[in-house]
Design an enzyme around this catalytic site. Structure first.
Site, short mmCIF file in Angstrom:
data_model
loop_
_atom_site.label_atom_id
_atom_site.label_comp_id
_atom_site.label_asym_id
_atom_site.label_seq_id
_atom_site.Cartn_x
_atom_site.Cartn_y
_atom_site.Cartn_z
N HIS A 21 5.12 -48.48 34.20
CA HIS A 21 4.53 -48.01 32.94
C HIS A 21 5.47 -48.17 31.75
O HIS A 21 5.50 -47.33 30.84
CB HIS A 21 4.09 -46.55 33.11
CG HIS A 21 2.94 -46.15 32.25
ND1 HIS A 21 3.06 -46.03 30.88
CD2 HIS A 21 1.66 -45.88 32.54
CE1 HIS A 21 1.89 -45.66 30.38
NE2 HIS A 21 1.02 -45.56 31.37
N GLU B 79 0.12 -52.93 32.60
CA GLU B 79 0.28 -52.32 33.92
C GLU B 79 -0.55 -53.11 34.92
O GLU B 79 -1.77 -53.09 34.87
CB GLU B 79 -0.19 -50.86 33.87
CG GLU B 79 0.50 -50.03 32.82
CD GLU B 79 -0.37 -48.88 32.34
OE1 GLU B 79 -0.80 -48.06 33.16
OE2 GLU B 79 -0.65 -48.81 31.14
N HIS C 128 -2.59 -41.00 36.78
CA HIS C 128 -1.21 -41.37 37.15
C HIS C 128 -0.58 -40.45 38.20
O HIS C 128 0.58 -40.03 38.06
CB HIS C 128 -0.33 -41.42 35.90
CG HIS C 128 -0.69 -42.50 34.92
ND1 HIS C 128 -1.28 -43.68 35.29
CD2 HIS C 128 -0.53 -42.58 33.56
CE1 HIS C 128 -1.47 -44.44 34.21
NE2 HIS C 128 -1.03 -43.79 33.16
C1 BGC Z 1 -3.54 -45.10 30.32
C2 BGC Z 1 -3.76 -44.34 29.03
C3 BGC Z 1 -2.83 -43.18 29.03
C4 BGC Z 1 -1.44 -43.67 29.14
C5 BGC Z 1 -0.48 -42.52 29.23
C6 BGC Z 1 -2.14 -45.57 30.35
O1 BGC Z 1 -1.90 -46.21 31.55
O2 BGC Z 1 -4.43 -46.17 30.45
O3 BGC Z 1 -5.10 -43.90 28.92
O4 BGC Z 1 -2.99 -42.41 27.89
O5 BGC Z 1 -1.30 -44.44 30.28
O6 BGC Z 1 0.68 -42.83 28.68
#
Ligand code: BGC
Length: 389
Positions: A218, A354, A144
Site C-alpha cells: 500500500h 495495489e 484491509h
Molecule cells: C482503498 C481506499 C482507502 C485507502 C486507505 C485504498 O486501498 O481503495 O478506499 O481509503 O486504501 O488508505
C-alpha cells in the site's frame, strides 16, 4: 624578526591547508547523487512499540545508489529514493520520519495490507457453508484486514541472498481467527532491490485451515521527489479494458465494465487529473479514482501499469501476476497529516497502485478465487521498476 618570519610562514601554511580542505569538501558531489559501487544492507534502531518491542529500519541500497528502507512494523516501506532524469536521488513515497507517525491513525502508508487487502462487503463471507464475521472498520464494510491488520503487526525481518541484488525476507504468523479469519497463516514477503532499479516483492502464504488471502503493498507514490505537489500531472497507463464498478460503499456490484469512452480508460497515457472530477457516476462514487481494474491474463507476470512524472522525468512500471490492480488517487488525503520533512499531505498528494484480487471476491463466486486450502501455497509477485524518460 626571524621569529616573526617563522610565525608568518607557519600561519600561511596552516591557512593554505585549510583552504585546500574546504575546496575538497565543496568539490564533493552531494551525497544523494553518488552512485555506490556495491549493493548493501544495513540495520538501525527505529523506536519501540507500546509493548516494548524494538523496531529496526533496514536500508537496502543497490549499486546505483537507489535506496529502500523498511521497518518491522507493518512491513512498511518508509522511504524509497530513486534518481530523477538528472540523477538526483529523492524520496518517492509518503510516510513519516519516526515510528510514532505510523502508530497514530494513518492510511496504510507503505504497509503490506492483509489478510484481505481492500473491502469485503459487510465484513462477512462463507467458506464451506460456515459464515465468518470480520470487523466492519470502513463505512460498515471490512477494509484491509480489519482493526489490526498486517499493517499494524510486527514482522520478523532477515537478510536473504538474492541472485539479482539485495533482499530481505519478512515473515508474520497470523493466528487462527485473528481478526476473524480462519486458519493459522504463515505469510512471507521477500523484498528485493535489484541492480536494475526494481523493487520486487514475492509473497507466499500457507494455512492449516481453509481461508482467504489477498495481500498487497500500500505504498503511496509521488514521483515529483520529496513530495513537491499533488499527483494530478502524473501520466498513467493501465493495461486494462475493464473496470470493477462499485456501489456507494465501494463494494463491487459484480459487473465488469468496458472502460471505452469513460474516464477509466487509461490504455493510452493520460494525466490523472484530466478526468478526475468528471460527472461519471463511478468517479463520483469513488471521490476520484478508487477502483480495481481487470488485468488481462491471470497467473504470469505482466505489465499492469506505468506512471510518468514529466518534470522529474521519473517513470515507474508495475508488473504483477495478480488479476487486478487497485488505483487509488489519494482522495482521502486532506492535509491533516504531516509527513517526512514536515510536508503536509494534501488532497491527492500520493497515489497507490495495489496489485490484488478483486475487492469482495469471497462474496463474488464469478471473480477469481481468493481461497487458500491447507497443502497449497499462495504465491504472487509484483515488481515496481524505476527508470527515467
Ligand atoms: C482503498 C481506499 C482507502 C485507502 C486507505 C485504498 O486501498 O481503495 O478506499 O481509503 O486504501 O488508505
Amino acid at each position: 624578526m626571524r621569529k616573526l618570519i617563522v610565525y608568518i610562514l607557519f600561519v600561511s601554511v596552516i591557512m593554505s591547508q585549510a583552504c585546500k580542505k574546504k575546496e575538497e569538501e565543496t568539490q564533493q558531489p552531494a551525497a544523494d547523487t553518488v552512485a555506490v559501487a556495491k549493493a548493501s544492507v544495513t540495520k538501525a534502531p527505529f523506536g519501540k512499540l507500546p509493548d516494548g518491542q524494538e523496531v529496526s529500519v533496514y536500508t537496502l541500497k543497490n549499486k546505483n545508489g537507489v535506496e529502500l528502507q523498511v521497518i518491522n512494523y507493518g512491513a512498511i516501506v518508509t522511504s524509497l529514493k530513486t534518481p530523477d532524469k538528472n540523477g538526483v536521488l529523492e524520496d518517492i513515497v509518503l510516510g513519516f520520519d519516526s515510528l510514532q507517525g505510523y502508530l497514530t491513525p494513518a492510511p496504510y502508508f507503505g504497509a503490506i495490507v492483509g489478510r484481505y487487502g481492500n473491502r469485503i462487503g459487510k465484513g462477512k463471507f462463507k467458506l464451506d457453508g460456515k459464515e465468518y464475521t470480520l470487523a466492519q472498520n470502513n463505512n460498515g464494510q471490512h477494509l484491509h484486514g480489519g482493526l489490526k491488520g498486517f499493517d499494524k503487526v510486527f514482522w520478523n525481518i532477515e537478510e536473504v541472498p538474492a541472485s539479482e541484488g539485495v533482499a530481505l525476507k519478512l515473515t508474520y504468523q497470523s493466528k487462527d481467527m485473528e481478526e476473524g479469519y480462519p486458519g493459522n497463516l504463515s505469510v512471507e514477503a521477500i523484498y528485493t532491490l535489484t541492480d536494475n532499479n526494481e523493487w520486487k516483492i514475492d509473497y507466499k502464504a500457507t494455512t492449516d485451515k481453509k481461508t482467504i488471502v489477498n495481500v498487497t503493498q500500500h505504498s503511496y507514490f509521488n514521483l515529483t521527489g520529496n513530495v513537491k505537489r499533488d499527483i494530478l500531472d502524473h501520466q498513467l497507463v493501465l493495461q486494462s479494458d475493464k473496470l470493477v464498478p462499485v456501489d456507494k460503499v465501494l463494494i463491487p456490484t459484480g459487473e465488469l465494465k468496458d472502460v471505452t469512452n469513460t474516464p477509466f480508460d487509461f490504455r493510452n497515457a493520460a494525466a490523472i487529473g484530466a478526468r478526475i472530477n468528471d460527472k461519471d457516476q463511478q468517479i463520483q462514487l469513488g471521490g476520484g479514482y478508487d477502483h480495481c481494474w481487470v488485468l488481462s491474463s491471470k497467473d504470469s507476470v505482466k505489465l499492469a501499469a506505468s506512471v510518468y512524472e514529466p518534470v522529474s522525468g521519473r517513470y515507474m512500471e508495475v508488473y504483477t501476476t495478480e488479476p487486478g490492480i487497485q488505483f487509488y488517487s489519494g482522495n482521502f488525503l486532506d492535509g491533516s497529516l504531516t509527513g517526512k520533512g514536515g510536508v503536509v499531505y494534501k488532497h491527492r498528494y500520493g497515489l497507490c497502485l495495489e496489485t490484488e484480487h478483486f475487492p469482495d471476491s469471497p462474496n463474488k463466486p464469478e471473480f477469481p478465487s481468493v481461497v487458500l486450502n491447507p497443502g497449497e501455497t499462495y504465491s504472487t509477485q509484483t515488481t515496481y521498476k524505476f527508470t527515467t524518460k
